[in-house]
Design an enzyme around this catalytic site. Sequence first.
Site, PDB file in Angstrom:
ATOM      1  CB  CYS A  18      30.936  17.430  38.282  1.00 12.08           C
ATOM      2  SG  CYS A  18      32.060  18.513  39.124  1.00 12.08           S
TER       3      CYS A  18
ATOM      4  CG  HIS B 157      27.781  19.279  37.606  1.00  9.55           C
ATOM      5  ND1 HIS B 157      27.448  19.104  38.959  1.00  9.55           N
ATOM      6  CD2 HIS B 157      28.913  20.194  37.423  1.00  9.55           C
ATOM      7  CE1 HIS B 157      28.478  19.664  39.730  1.00  9.55           C
ATOM      8  NE2 HIS B 157      29.211  20.287  38.824  1.00  9.55           N
TER       9      HIS B 157
ATOM     10  CG  ASN C  50      29.788  22.238  41.910  1.00  9.58           C
ATOM     11  OD1 ASN C  50      29.695  21.107  41.786  1.00  9.58           O
ATOM     12  ND2 ASN C  50      30.809  23.044  41.190  1.00  9.58           N
TER      13      ASN C  50
HETATM   14  O1  UT7 Z   1      31.749  21.787  38.901  1.00  6.89           O
HETATM   15  C1  UT7 Z   1      32.873  21.797  38.071  1.00  6.89           C
HETATM   16  C2  UT7 Z   1      32.910  22.606  36.661  1.00  6.89           C
HETATM   17  N1  UT7 Z   1      32.892  23.981  37.516  1.00  6.89           N
HETATM   18  C3  UT7 Z   1      32.329  25.048  36.665  1.00  6.89           C
HETATM   19  O2  UT7 Z   1      31.678  24.671  35.710  1.00  6.89           O
HETATM   20  C4  UT7 Z   1      32.687  26.411  37.420  1.00  6.89           C
HETATM   21  C5  UT7 Z   1      32.595  27.222  36.111  1.00  6.89           C
HETATM   22  N2  UT7 Z   1      32.877  28.771  36.580  1.00  6.89           N
HETATM   23  C6  UT7 Z   1      32.041  29.465  37.303  1.00  6.89           C
HETATM   24  O3  UT7 Z   1      31.207  28.935  37.748  1.00  6.89           O
HETATM   25  C7  UT7 Z   1      32.487  30.967  37.461  1.00  6.89           C
HETATM   26  O4  UT7 Z   1      33.471  31.208  36.464  1.00  6.89           O
HETATM   27  C8  UT7 Z   1      32.850  31.559  38.907  1.00  6.89           C
HETATM   28  C9  UT7 Z   1      31.505  31.423  39.612  1.00  6.89           C
HETATM   29  C10 UT7 Z   1      33.774  30.555  39.256  1.00  6.89           C
HETATM   30  C11 UT7 Z   1      33.235  32.990  38.729  1.00  6.89           C
HETATM   31  O5  UT7 Z   1      32.313  33.759  38.160  1.00  6.89           O
HETATM   32  P1  UT7 Z   1      32.668  34.775  36.783  1.00  6.89           P
HETATM   33  O6  UT7 Z   1      31.528  35.323  36.542  1.00  6.89           O
HETATM   34  O7  UT7 Z   1      33.243  33.899  35.767  1.00  6.89           O
HETATM   35  O8  UT7 Z   1      33.486  35.661  37.431  1.00  6.89           O
HETATM   36  P2  UT7 Z   1      34.991  36.249  37.258  1.00  6.89           P
HETATM   37  O9  UT7 Z   1      36.118  35.112  37.675  1.00  6.89           O
HETATM   38  O10 UT7 Z   1      34.904  36.986  35.875  1.00  6.89           O
HETATM   39  O11 UT7 Z   1      35.188  37.498  38.146  1.00  6.89           O
HETATM   40  C12 UT7 Z   1      34.357  38.449  38.085  1.00  6.89           C
HETATM   41  C13 UT7 Z   1      34.926  39.613  39.086  1.00  6.89           C
HETATM   42  C14 UT7 Z   1      36.324  39.570  39.391  1.00  6.89           C
HETATM   43  O12 UT7 Z   1      36.890  41.025  39.679  1.00  6.89           O
HETATM   44  P3  UT7 Z   1      37.642  41.934  38.651  1.00  6.89           P
HETATM   45  O13 UT7 Z   1      38.684  41.258  38.009  1.00  6.89           O
HETATM   46  O14 UT7 Z   1      36.268  42.207  37.668  1.00  6.89           O
HETATM   47  O15 UT7 Z   1      37.472  43.359  39.530  1.00  6.89           O
HETATM   48  C15 UT7 Z   1      36.796  38.609  40.562  1.00  6.89           C
HETATM   49  O16 UT7 Z   1      37.799  39.041  41.390  1.00  6.89           O
HETATM   50  O17 UT7 Z   1      34.389  39.060  40.437  1.00  6.89           O
HETATM   51  C16 UT7 Z   1      35.442  38.844  41.491  1.00  6.89           C
HETATM   52  N3  UT7 Z   1      35.172  37.695  42.362  1.00  6.89           N
HETATM   53  C17 UT7 Z   1      34.326  37.914  43.214  1.00  6.89           C
HETATM   54  N4  UT7 Z   1      33.790  38.999  44.021  1.00  6.89           N
HETATM   55  C18 UT7 Z   1      33.012  38.831  44.975  1.00  6.89           C
HETATM   56  C19 UT7 Z   1      35.637  36.653  41.992  1.00  6.89           C
HETATM   57  N5  UT7 Z   1      35.177  35.695  43.178  1.00  6.89           N
HETATM   58  C20 UT7 Z   1      34.425  36.864  44.029  1.00  6.89           C
HETATM   59  C21 UT7 Z   1      33.600  36.652  45.207  1.00  6.89           C
HETATM   60  N6  UT7 Z   1      33.131  37.664  45.611  1.00  6.89           N
HETATM   61  N7  UT7 Z   1      33.429  35.243  45.739  1.00  6.89           N
END
Ligand code: UT7
Length: 322
Positions: free
Chosen positions: A113, A249, A279
Site C-alpha cells: 500500500c 493510506h 482499501n
Molecule cells: O492496507 C494494509 C494495511 N491494513 C490495515 O491497516 C488493516 C488494519 N486492520 C483493520 O482494519 C481491522 O483490524 C479489521 C477491519 C480488519 C478488523 O476490525 P477490528 O475492529 O480489529 O475487528 P476484530 O478483528 O477485533 O473483530 C471484532 C469482532 C470479532 O468477533 P468477536 O471475537 O469479538 O466475537 C470478529 O470475529 O468482529 C468479528 N468480525 C466480523 N463481524 C462481522 C470480524 N470480521 C467481521 C465481519 N463482519 N466482516
Amino acid sequence: MNSQISAIGVYAPSTIIPNDWFADKIETNNEWIISRTGIKERRFSEPDEFTSDLCIKAVKNLLAENPGINLDGVDFIVVGTTSADQVMPSMATRIQNYFNLPNTGCIDIMAACAGFVYGLVLAKGLIAAGTHKKVLVLGAEALSKFTDFTDRTSCILFGDGAGVALVEPSDKSKIFNCVTGSDGAYGKDLYLSQHASVVNNEEIVANGKIHQNGKVVFKWAVRTMSQKINELLAINHLTLEQLDWVILHSANLRIIEAVASEIGAPLDKMLTSIEFFGNTSSASIPLAWDIATKSGKIKPGNKILLLGFGGGLTYAGVVVEA
Ligand code: UT7
C-alpha cells in the site's frame, strides 16, 4: 533539479459492490462494516479486466482531464502494485507498449500500500539526479482477484482501482523531503503468498490470497504513522497548521481517525477514499487526491502530506505542493 506533480489521473472499475453484497456469502452486515472500517462500497474489476487495464485507463483519464498534458518524452514508468496481471512482464512495460512510448525505463515495485508514494520518491530522485525528465508514477490494484472471499475479516476490506501522477522538473521544488522505512518482522501479519509457505521461518498459508492479522497491523499503523507524520513535518520545517491536507493510506477510517487524534489534527484535514473504494492498497492515495480535487478541496499551491503503509510491513511518506 526540482520536481513537481504536473497532473493526476485515476480509474476505478464501473461495478459497485455495496456492503450488502457480502451478506449472503459470509456472516457480516452493513452496520458492522461501516462502523469498523468506514467502507460503504468498493469497486471490483470485471473477470477479464486486470491491473494493467486499470493502469491504462487511469493514464487515459489523466490525458483526457488535463488537456495541456501529453506523454511525449516520458522516459520512465514506475508502477506500485501487489496484484499485477503477472510478475513478468511488468505492468510498466504494458503501459509503455500500449501508449507506444520509446526509450522508456520500466519497473514495477512491490511495496504494497506504500507503492505509490515509493514511486514518487523514486521519481523525485531520478529527476534530481538529472537522468530523467518525465516520469509516470502509478499505484494500481485488482485486489479482488487475490481476495479470500471466505475470510470475513479481510474480504470486506478490499477494492480495485488505479491512480497515476505525472512527475516533471520544475523551477520551484514541489516534492519535498520524504521518509521511507519498514519492519520486516511483521512479514507474516500481512501477506499475499506465492510458492513459499514460510515468512521469517514461520508457516503461512500459500494459497495465492491476501491474509492479514488485522488487529496487529491496525495498532502498528496508528503508532507508526503518527510518529512518521510528526517526523515528516519536522524534516520539512512545517507545522501541522501549515499543511493543508493529510492523505494517509485508506486502510480503515478508524486508523485515520486514531492517527488524526494522536497528532492533534482536525478530521477534516484528512482526505480519504475508503468510503467509496474500500482499501485499494497503492491506489488509495491518488484516489483520495482525485476525490478532493474534484470536490474543490485541493487547490493549486496547497501543501499535502502523503503517507502510505502496508504489507512488509513498509511505509513511505512525502510532503508535496499541489
Ligand atoms: O492496507 C494494509 C494495511 N491494513 C490495515 O491497516 C488493516 C488494519 N486492520 C483493520 O482494519 C481491522 O483490524 C479489521 C477491519 C480488519 C478488523 O476490525 P477490528 O475492529 O480489529 O475487528 P476484530 O478483528 O477485533 O473483530 C471484532 C469482532 C470479532 O468477533 P468477536 O471475537 O469479538 O466475537 C470478529 O470475529 O468482529 C468479528 N468480525 C466480523 N463481524 C462481522 C470480524 N470480521 C467481521 C465481519 N463482519 N466482516
